[in-house]
Design an enzyme around this catalytic site. Structure first.
Site, PDB file in Angstrom:
ATOM      1  N   CYS A  96       0.845  -1.207   0.000  1.00  0.00           N
ATOM      2  CA  CYS A  96       0.000   0.000   0.000  1.00  0.00           C
ATOM      3  C   CYS A  96       0.876   1.251   0.000  1.00  0.00           C
ATOM      4  CB  CYS A  96      -0.981  -0.041   1.179  1.00  0.00           C
ATOM      5  SG  CYS A  96      -2.323   1.138   0.991  1.00  0.00           S
ATOM      6  N   HIS A 213      -3.600  -5.562   0.958  1.00  0.00           N
ATOM      7  CA  HIS A 213      -2.858  -5.798   2.202  1.00  0.00           C
ATOM      8  C   HIS A 213      -2.772  -7.290   2.535  1.00  0.00           C
ATOM      9  CE1 HIS A 213      -2.569  -1.637   3.865  1.00  0.00           C
ATOM     10  NE2 HIS A 213      -3.553  -1.435   3.005  1.00  0.00           N
ATOM     11  N   GLU A 215      -0.949  -8.628   4.819  1.00  0.00           N
ATOM     12  CA  GLU A 215      -0.848  -8.794   6.281  1.00  0.00           C
ATOM     13  C   GLU A 215      -2.216  -8.735   6.946  1.00  0.00           C
ATOM     14  OE1 GLU A 215      -0.576  -6.009   4.811  1.00  0.00           O
ATOM     15  OE2 GLU A 215      -1.361  -4.429   6.104  1.00  0.00           O
TER      16      GLU A 215
END
Lengths: 265, 1027
Positions: A96, A213, A215
């Protein structure tokens, strides 16, 4: 088996450092946070880790353009070490805002010092910040170990400036190069990105920048339809299909990071 | 347009040597294609710098190092180019724009002193490249002829662009006719204040009128009784002797008077909640008098203290900046909700942004510092409509909505704190003032270096440190400043814009400093600034001395009293024993930290300038000297006429359902939710929108505060202002029930729930100008009593709260007031977050039940609101009964028997069913006879009501009431599930089906009415009036 070491940058408005550390840890890394000031004071410290993650967030408040000021800060003191780091085959992962920083640094889609800058990340076509989960397709032609074994995946996007754009006078060859380095595409147009590109890699595949994302999908209960996955009898309907339940697979974001850990062992 | 159109011949003055000058910089697209349309905007900057000599501006931009640095910083190399000119020579730009067909140009700039985050970032970027300059950011606008058709006049661009293109309280906006290049462009926005006034002595030997006049002219907002108390204090012999010994004048200095006024403000001391109230209740035809000594102690604190015996998890309540609850052995969670109504009414973006950042600092300033882990925001607005009152001092409703929404986006997203949950409520009464509730929760260690992390450990001799932003005129006397008081060159003091980036750096720094054991205490600088933060922390050691000499200022020229009460943002006040180490750490985090004094035990709060006191206030007087208010309230229940329409026929039932789904208090919030990052920090379990289509509106948020632990934190809100017109006692019970019900619906254990109360009221102090004050105070008393009853019955303590008592608009002729509003926010725990439940239907064949403990009403329902009728049938609740229902429901959820659970709120049963269908993409077959049965079982006890509820399908479908839930269970569990609920009202309504339809059927299978998934979804997705 020795676990690979990872640095996760934080400070100056980076927000996703804690969950990136946690996700890398789950994926088999030994991650630690490193503050921008600390890294810039001792740039060669970078060479002690196999992976550098630039997490999501709003570095410098996203003022002027996302990622630009952090890129300038890193460029002044870190760029030589960073080129060295990439040249050695160590891995740089920009998520990002981290992807925006890598683009502003001119490290994607080519991380050769001589390569001209080809792409930029601009405001979404809706001119709005978007937080939603999207379906993504990996590229069948990519050389990136990150997406090994993955075809269609789900991840959240959370950005205001994720529209990949090229200069108006880009040559067909340059456009082709960008497409070739695209390792992930949105299944549907979500932000007006060139060729629906969601992620880029470099020539060697050891630098990855992506808007979604990974994660944020390392546990099944992060998926917006996870409460359905407890009940496999449900019939198929439109929308994000939970075809894999916790019993059958690894959350897609974790898969991506585990692939990276595997490649580094 | 190319760079060659720059005025390359324009020579700069004094090119022989370095000279301070102002340049204008514009960032424009390389390719004209991005400039299609009648109106185009681009970034515009003003730079004030010492520049080296150069021949032309083109040379400067192209060939000088600084010019190249500016290009790299400001312009995208692929898409943009940088234009540069001297301040007053924009003629080359003008020529180029005219060539492209633009006829008007306008420049927008922040007013001097208004926080300019973009400008500050460019300055920092330049300093990273080794250059120093002052930068102001702004925007350029270009208009084509066509823009001025459709009724717009070029000559009144400034008037018509107000609140659309600029906000007069924060921006300067100057239009230029490109056909007459008059050359009068905006200059660099510097703050010029001149020499500050030294502290003055203010004599208080005045008569009553004189004291009142003094309070008004100095904007102290103190009453006569309070002014007299202050005068009396300064006449006492002990005060006189102390002041004489320190060479201070007998009467207070302006610094002292301002500190007292800040400390005694309604905002800080909650005088109405502490007042002695004679409450007269006339509801039984005769006067019943109750004397209440402090609403706060009686109805807020007392019920919580009663519960503390069985709630060992309450670590710190009512004391600190937020309430603290134990999470596990190592961690505690804290929660606070603040309001920022008046600032949001003046400048919605800045008001909401500083509201969020302010409540983040409350959490950061709790104990030894908590890390914010979630935001929850509730807005109450007037829906834009031509029927709303218009007034030059009332902002356009859309300006308020969009400004607030954008402020919350920047405040949450840029700070990396997920906005996990919230609500938007519309009522025309909020035309008086929008309500902006900003809530934040945090995580803090229970132990920090062997000391409890949820307490402050400030000791005598500790250094007072101010951390973060600098001090300016921001927020001095806050909203009492009118816009007319502002003039050229004066910094805007009434309006503040937050700086989330600076605060994020402060946040990272504080957490690190805490973990290294460098903090002994911390609090935030909010209302009242240093006066409040240092004045309050001084109570720990019983004294403090604040030294003004080293306090970093944004610009020179502030008077001493202004420095002390300034509300400049992004500042924390810390006590430490290791300043040198703290300072080193702060530098690494690019955070400014300054030692500004010492804590001691001398019994007073002292402020010094060059070692000499300018204020010396007895701490006991400062914090306990405010006189108690004595107020009177009168309660006479309002009479409600019955104007209910005749019962709706089946086609009308469908239309009404679709109208309700489309109405602003029920329709989808997706457009707003998507612009808030609700997943950052990676903890989410139940998000605002769930399900395969990501459109199932969930009742509460669930997330995991600790990565390594399965337990989930549940956050929810309850708010029922529509009922305030009938009875605020019932309103408070329903709001509390809604918060608890929402939390339990997703899986919270009711025995772990804690609550926050937030009262926003119309002025409840009776005066000739406010004749309804006694009734409004009675409404407040009854709301407090309702809240206390619910808190006791549910065993859910209040851990923190806030009240805002002046939510009126009055200019002498027009008087508007908000509906009395109580927001109850809940925080609870779910032991295994994987057991959390979302509201969307899951599988075909599942049985749909309604489970209820409350009685159904029509008064205050959204149906009555959109149809515009009134009905006296009020909902009701047996709190003991509903408390048991929630406990049992939680046990079943833990067993994973509940496949979906949705709370019934606005729009009643029909809307809850429709939302569950929309959320899942599945259909439902509902039996009308069961719907009627369920309604009759929940009818209020009068015969007429029972009959209405049984006979009227519209009442059954659209009536509203507390403690009602829609639940699905798999058919195999039918018997066991139903056997659990003897003694409760449980009705099997129907089944989840594969078809894309919500059908209401009679027993003979005939369809009474139905609506397709597409129809329901389309109605529900009716856009809200946000951009």
């Amino acid at each position: 088996m020795i676990k690979p070491k990872a640095f996760v940058l934080y400070g100056d408005g980076i927000n996703c450092d804690a969950e990136t550390v946690w996700a890398l840890n789950l994926a088999g890394f030994v991650p630690s946070r490193v503050h921008t000031s600390e890294l810039l004071e001792t740039p060669r410290k970078l060479l002690t880790a196999q992976l550098l993650a630039l997490p999501g967030g709003f570095s410098f408040g996203d003022e002027i353009a996302s990622g630009r000021v952090l890129a300038i800060k890193l460029k002044e003191k870190l760029k030589d070490v960073l080129f060295d780091y990439i040249e050695r085959g160590s891995v740089v992962l920009g998520i990002c805002n981290g992807f925006q920083v890598l683009v502003q640094l001119g490290l994607l889609p080519s991380s050769k010092a001589s390569a001209p800058r080809l792409v930029t990340l601009r405001h979404n076509s809706s001119a709005k910040f978007i937080n939603r989960w999207v379906e993504l397709e990996t590229s069948p032609f990519n050389n990136s170990f990150f997406f090994e074994g993955l075809t269609t995946i789900h991840l959240p996007i959370r950005h205001g400036e994720g529209r990949l754009a090229l200069a108006a006078d880009s040559s067909p060859a340059q456009c082709e190069l960008v497409k070739r380095r695209a390792v992930l595409r949105y299944a549907e147009d979500v932000n007006g990105s060139f060729d629906k590109i969601a992620a880029l890699t470099n020539e060697k595949g050891n630098v990855l920048g992506l808007m979604p994302h990974p994660e944020a999908f390392v546990r099944w209960s992060q998926h917006p339809a996870w409460t359905l996955s407890k009940y496999p009898t449900r019939s198929e309907k439109a929308g994000l299909k939970v075809t894999v339940s916790p019993a059958f697979g690894v959350p897609h974001g974790l898969s991506i990071l585990m692939n990276a850990a595997k490649a580094m062992r | 347009m190319s760079r060659s159109t720059q005025p390359s011949e324009a020579k700069l003055q004094g090119s022989a040597g370095r000279k301070t000058q102002v340049l204008s910089l514009a960032v424009v697209p390389k390719n004209g294609s991005e400039r299609e349309g009648l109106f185009f905007t681009f970034p515009l900057y003003w730079m004030e710098a010492d520049l080296p000599p150069f021949n032309s501006l083109a040379d400067f931009v192209q060939d000088s190092e600084m010019g190249n640095a500016l290009q790299e910083i400001l312009a995208d190399p692929l898409l943009e180019e940088l234009w540069c000119t001297t301040q007053r020579e924009k003629s080359a730009w003008v020529a180029a724009w005219r060539q492209e067909g633009y006829v008007w140009f306008a420049e927008r700039q922040h007013l001097p002193g208004v926080t300019d985050n973009l400008g500050r970032t460019v300055e920092e970027a330049l300093s990273l490249k080794g250059f120093s300059a002052r930068i102001a950011s702004g925007t350029g606008f270009l208009f084509k002829e066509g823009y001025f058709q459709e009724g717009r006049q070029p000559s009144s661009l400034a008037e018509q662009g107000k609140y659309v293109l600029y906000h007069p309280l924060t921006d300067k906006f100057l239009p230029h006719d490109l056909s007459a290049d008059e050359g009068c462009y905006l200059d660099f926005p510097s703050v010029h204040l001149g020499q500050p006034e030294p502290p003055q002595t203010i004599a208080l030997d005045l008569d009553d009128d004189g004291l009142i006049a003094l309070s008004q002219t100095r904007l102290l907002a103190l009453t006569l009784a309070e002014m007299k108390a202050i005068a009396g204090h300064f006449q006492s012999e002990t005060t006189k002797a102390l002041r004489h010994s320190r060479s201070l004048p007998a009467w207070p200095t302006d610094v002292e008077l301002e500190i007292i006024a800040q400390t005694w403000s309604e905002h800080c001391k909650h005088k109405i909640f502490s007042a002695c109230i004679s409450h007269k209740d006339f509801s039984n035809g005769k006067e019943e008098l109750t004397e209440i000594k402090s609403l706060y102690k009686t109805y807020i604190q007392a019920p919580t203290f009663e519960l503390m015996n069985r709630r060992g998890d309450l670590l710190s309540v009512f004391e600190d900046n937020s309430g603290v609850v134990r999470w596990n052995n190592e961690w505690a969670v804290c929660f606070k909700v603040e309001t920022h109504n008046s600032p949001s009414a003046l400048e919605p973006y800045g008001g909401a942004l500083t509201g969020i950042l302010g409540v983040n600092r409350d959490v950061l300033g709790t104990g030894l510092g908590a890390r914010p882990i979630f935001n929850t925001d509730v807005f109450c607005f007037a829906y834009p409509s031509p029927d709303l009152s218009d007034h030059p001092k009332l902002l356009p409703p859309r300006t308020i909505l969009n400004g607030v929404r954008r402020g919350v986006e920047d405040g949450g997203n840029k700070s990396g704190i997920p906005t996990v949950n919230g609500a938007i409520y519309f009522h025309p009464g909020y035309r008086a003032k929008p309500l902006v509730f900003c809530g934040t929760g945090g995580l803090l260690p229970t132990t920090v270096h062997k000391k409890s992390g949820f307490k402050k450990h400030t000791m005598i001799g500790d250094t007072i440190v101010m951390v973060g932003g600098r001090v300016g005129k921001d927020g001095i006397h806050g909203a009492t400043f009118s816009s007319e008081a502002l003039h050229e060159g004066s910094p805007v003091s009434a309006v503040q814009i937050g700086d989330p980036f600076t605060q994020k750096r402060v946040l990272d720094f504080i957490v690190e400093a805490r973990d290294r054991g460098l903090l002994t205490g911390i609090t935030d600088n909010g209302a009242g600034g240093l006066s409040s933060s240092v004045g309050e922390m001084a109570q720990i050691t019983n004294g403090a001395t604040l030294e003004l000499d080293n306090i970093p200022l944004k610009y020179p020229g502030l008077a001493d009293y202004e420095i002390v009460i300034s509300e400049s943002q992004e500042r924390m006040t810390i006590s430490t024993r290791s300043f040198a180490e703290l300072k080193r750490l702060a530098e690494r985090y690019s955070v400014e930290a300054t030692a500004v004094g010492t804590f001691h035990s001398k019994g007073y709060f002292e402020v010094t300038r060059q070692g000499k006191p300018v204020a010396l206030l007895d701490l006991a007087f400062l914090h306990k000297g405010v006189p108690t208010l004595a107020l009177e309230s009168q309660w006479l229940p309002p009479q409600t006429a019955d104007t209910s329409p005749p019962p709706l026929s089946s086609p009308n039932l469908k239309d009404t359902l679709l109208s309700l789904l489309a109405c602003p208090n029920i329709s989808s919030r997706e457009a707003v939710i998507r612009q808030y990052d609700h997943e950052v920090q990676g903890a989410s379990v139940i998000k605002p929108l769930m399900g395969p289509l990501q459109q199932a509106p969930c009742d509460a948020a669930v997330f995991r505060p600790l990565f390594e632990e399965d337990a989930g934190l549940v956050v929810s809100n309850g708010l029922c202002p529509e009922l305030s017109a009938f009875d605020t006692y019932l309103m408070a019970i329903c709001a509390t029930d809604e918060a608890v019900r929402n939390a339990v619906a997703v899986g919270a254990d009711p025995s772990t729930i804690t609550l926050l109360d937030n009262f926003c009221w119309s002025d409840p102090v009776a005066t000739p100008a406010n004749p309804e004050g006694k009734y409004k105070l009675a409404q407040l008393v009854r709301a407090c009593q309702g809240l206390a009853a619910a808190v006791k019955a549910y065993g859910t303590p209040l851990i923190s709260g806030k009240d805002s008592m002046k939510n009126d608009f009055a200019d002498g002729t027009l008087r508007l007031s908000i509906p009395p509003t109580l927001l109850v926010s809940a925080m609870g725990r779910i032991a295994q977050s994987d057991a959390a439940v979302s509201m969307d239907f899951k599988s075909c064949g599942d049985l749909i039940y309604i489970l209820a403990a409350g009685s159904l009403g029509v008064a205050g329902s959204q149906w009555s609101v959109i149809q515009g009728f009134s009905c006296p049938i009020l909902p009701g609740l047996d709190l003991e009964h509903s408390a048991k229902l929630y406990v049992r429901l939680h046990e079943v959820i833990e067993r994973s028997w509940v496949k979906s659970c949705h709370d019934l709120s606005e729009g009643g049963l029909a809307v809850a069913l429709a939302e569950s269908v929309i959320g899942s993409g599945l259909g439902a077959d509902i039996s009308m006879s069961s719907v009627r049965l369920a309604a009759a079982a929940c009818a209020p006890s009068t015969d007429k009501c029972q009959n209405d509820m049984r006979m009227r399908d519209d009442y059954a479908l659209f009536g509203e009431g507390p403690a009602r839930l829609l639940i699905t269970v798999q058919p195999e569990l039918k018997q066991e599930w139903e056997s659990l609920w003897s003694g409760f009202s449980l009705t099997l309504l129907g089944q989840v089906v594969q078809s894309d339809t919500l059908s209401f059927k009679e027993d003979n299978k005939k369809v009474h009415f139905q609506a397709s998934l597409a129809e329901l979804t389309a109605a529900w997705k009716t856009p809200l009036p946000f951009d």
